[in-house]
Design an enzyme around this catalytic site. Structure first.
Site, PDB file in Angstrom:
ATOM      1  CG  MET A  37      -2.241  -0.248  13.360  1.00  0.00           C
ATOM      2  SD  MET A  37      -1.721   0.318  14.990  1.00  0.00           S
ATOM      3  CE  MET A  37      -0.096  -0.395  15.127  1.00  0.00           C
ATOM      4  CB  CYS A 120     -10.814  -0.736   6.847  1.00  0.00           C
ATOM      5  SG  CYS A 120     -10.723   1.047   7.137  1.00  0.00           S
ATOM      6  CE  LYS A 159      -6.232  -6.832  11.498  1.00  0.00           C
ATOM      7  NZ  LYS A 159      -6.931  -5.567  11.496  1.00  0.00           N
TER       8      LYS A 159
HETATM    9  C1  LIG Z   1      -4.553   3.927  13.711  1.00  0.00           C
HETATM   10  C2  LIG Z   1      -5.032   2.581  13.279  1.00  0.00           C
HETATM   11  C3  LIG Z   1      -4.944   2.212  11.950  1.00  0.00           C
HETATM   12  C4  LIG Z   1      -5.385   0.942  11.544  1.00  0.00           C
HETATM   13  N1  LIG Z   1      -5.245   0.581  10.234  1.00  0.00           N
HETATM   14  C5  LIG Z   1      -5.552  -0.695   9.852  1.00  0.00           C
HETATM   15  C6  LIG Z   1      -5.264  -1.144   8.534  1.00  0.00           C
HETATM   16  O1  LIG Z   1      -4.682  -0.430   7.706  1.00  0.00           O
HETATM   17  N2  LIG Z   1      -5.632  -2.421   8.223  1.00  0.00           N
HETATM   18  C7  LIG Z   1      -6.235  -3.266   9.128  1.00  0.00           C
HETATM   19  O2  LIG Z   1      -6.538  -4.403   8.813  1.00  0.00           O
HETATM   20  N3  LIG Z   1      -6.488  -2.849  10.383  1.00  0.00           N
HETATM   21  C8  LIG Z   1      -6.139  -1.610  10.752  1.00  0.00           C
HETATM   22  N4  LIG Z   1      -6.339  -1.222  12.047  1.00  0.00           N
HETATM   23  C9  LIG Z   1      -6.901  -2.200  13.008  1.00  0.00           C
HETATM   24  C10 LIG Z   1      -5.776  -2.929  13.761  1.00  0.00           C
HETATM   25  O3  LIG Z   1      -4.967  -3.691  12.887  1.00  0.00           O
HETATM   26  C11 LIG Z   1      -6.365  -3.843  14.857  1.00  0.00           C
HETATM   27  O4  LIG Z   1      -7.090  -4.883  14.244  1.00  0.00           O
HETATM   28  C12 LIG Z   1      -7.288  -3.095  15.809  1.00  0.00           C
HETATM   29  O5  LIG Z   1      -6.724  -1.869  16.225  1.00  0.00           O
HETATM   30  C13 LIG Z   1      -7.620  -3.944  17.046  1.00  0.00           C
HETATM   31  O6  LIG Z   1      -6.478  -4.181  17.815  1.00  0.00           O
HETATM   32  P1  LIG Z   1      -6.173  -3.337  19.188  1.00  0.00           P
HETATM   33  O7  LIG Z   1      -7.470  -3.330  19.982  1.00  0.00           O
HETATM   34  O8  LIG Z   1      -5.086  -4.175  19.837  1.00  0.00           O
HETATM   35  O9  LIG Z   1      -5.738  -1.976  18.784  1.00  0.00           O
HETATM   36  C14 LIG Z   1      -5.927   0.042  12.468  1.00  0.00           C
HETATM   37  C15 LIG Z   1      -6.021   0.427  13.818  1.00  0.00           C
HETATM   38  C16 LIG Z   1      -5.571   1.665  14.227  1.00  0.00           C
HETATM   39  C17 LIG Z   1      -5.662   2.029  15.684  1.00  0.00           C
END
Ligand SMILES: Cc1cc2nc3c(=O)[nH]c(=O)nc-3n(C[C@H](O)[C@H](O)[C@H](O)COP(=O)(O)O)c2cc1C
Length: 347
Positions: A37, A120, A159
């Site tokens: 994240m 992303c 991913k």
């Molecule tokens: C604040 C934030 C930053 C994120 N940054 C990344 C990242 O750097 N790389 C990535 O693959 N996914 C990133 N994600 C996506 C998360 O890894 C995850 O796949 C996505 O939030 C879905 O999961 P959730 O519904 O449980 O939050 C980010 C998500 C959030 C909320």
């Protein structure tokens, strides 16, 4: 319930040596992985998560150009502490040769697994062809995976999202391409780029991918409670889950998921006094890694997440802004009480 008795990788003169199988095996055993994240999963946040039962974590995405151009801030994201392991690294970029150059630096630094970000959705990432733009260009994605798999000794994972938009959901194509180029595992966040983080994460897609490939598949999306992890693992037969927003303001979710998966028990949420202790612990950890002047701003979102859903939050956050350092913060937390009907008061 899951048996978690697999031994750790054997240590060597160079530290712990990871083969593709054993590091991916550790991800599978961990079951609940701290998802990458951006702006969140820094060293102190990962250390905190580990205190609460996280057994495997990823760095936030690191832009390969920041490393190529020697950006000091980007380089600081490559920091790896002994207590913060096992730790995978995630890179985001679009140029194959630069990707490999940076990936080799990461490998030399001892990262045991490298993840390619093909999910992303942020405009500044997608516009130059990085992140989920790779879903639109499976040939390019294949080229990056091939280059890294050939050029590295550590395993490469990818991913992905379900696709660009509702009309272009090419997740099966992407998953098969990634597998055929030698990736060791896939994490699927089953939302399209257009959905960003909204709407349902469709884990029927996760199941389809799991049935279509032989490499391990991890699921990301809408894991906010221990039951979500249990249900998604059951629904999809996937190899593990990535916990993202569910850990924000709830780092104890890892212990809760572990209890549910490995012991078949349910661990309760902490009460408000315990949450206050976690907030102080979190802030104290951050004070060891960030300059005092950046601390309060850097912690702002985390404090808001700990207190989310309470009445009076705006007023309380205005009070929080008056803190300058750890001592102020401790006093702020001591003055905080949770009154009836979920209302916060500060005395
Ligand atoms: C604040 C934030 C930053 C994120 N940054 C990344 C990242 O750097 N790389 C990535 O693959 N996914 C990133 N994600 C996506 C998360 O890894 C995850 O796949 C996505 O939030 C879905 O999961 P959730 O519904 O449980 O939050 C980010 C998500 C959030 C909320």
């Amino acid at each position: 319930m899951i048996d978690s008795s697999r031994p750790e990788a054997a240590p060597t003169a160079h530290g712990t040596r990871h083969t593709a199988q054993d590091i991916i095996g550790q991800m599978i055993e961990a079951k609940a992985i701290l998802a990458p994240m951006s702006g969140i999963t820094d060293v102190p946040y990962r250390l905190l998560s580990r205190k609460f039962g996280c057994r495997f974590a990823f760095t936030e995405m690191i832009d390969i150009n920041g490393v190529i151009y020697n950006n000091r801030k980007t380089f600081s994201l490559l920091e790896r502490l002994p207590l913060d392991r096992p730790l995978g690294i995630q890179l985001v970029g679009q140029d194959e040769d630069k990707f490999l150059k940076v990936a080799k630096i990461c490998e030399d630094k001892g990262f045991p697994v490298l993840d390619i970000n093909a999910g992303c959705p942020a405009r500044k990432v997608v516009s130059p062809g990085k992140g989920s733009a790779l879903m639109k260009n499976p040939t390019k994605l294949a080229g990056i995976v091939r280059k890294l798999v050939k050029g590295l000794t550590i395993p490469v994972t990818v991913k992905i999202r379900s696709g660009w938009d509702a009309d272009n959901q090419n997740y099966l194509e992407a998953a098969k391409v990634v597998e055929s180029e030698g990736a060791s595992a896939i994490c699927i966040h089953p939302r399209t780029k257009e959905q960003m983080y909204k709407g349902k994460a469709d884990h029927d897609i996760t199941r389809e991918i799991k049935e279509a490939v032989k490499i391990p598949v991890f699921a990301s999306g809408n894991i906010f409670k221990a039951e979500d992890a249990v249900n998604i693992l059951e629904q999809t037969d996937c190899d593990g889950v990535y916990v993202a927003r569910g850990a924000l303001g709830h780092p104890w979710i890892f212990n809760q998921i572990n209890s549910a998966l490995f012991e078949g028990t349910s661990a309760p949420d902490p009460d408000f006094d315990q949450i206050k202790k976690v907030m102080i612990e979190h802030f104290t950890l951050y004070s060891k890694f960030y300059e005092e002047k950046r601390l309060v701003t850097r912690m702002y979102k985390h404090i808001a997440w700990y207190l989310k859903g309470r009445k009076n939050l705006n007023e309380i956050m205005i009070e929080y802004r008056k803190c300058d350092n750890l001592e102020d913060f401790q006093k702020f937390v001591e003055r905080l009480t949770l009154e009836e009907r979920n209302r916060l008061e500060i005395t």
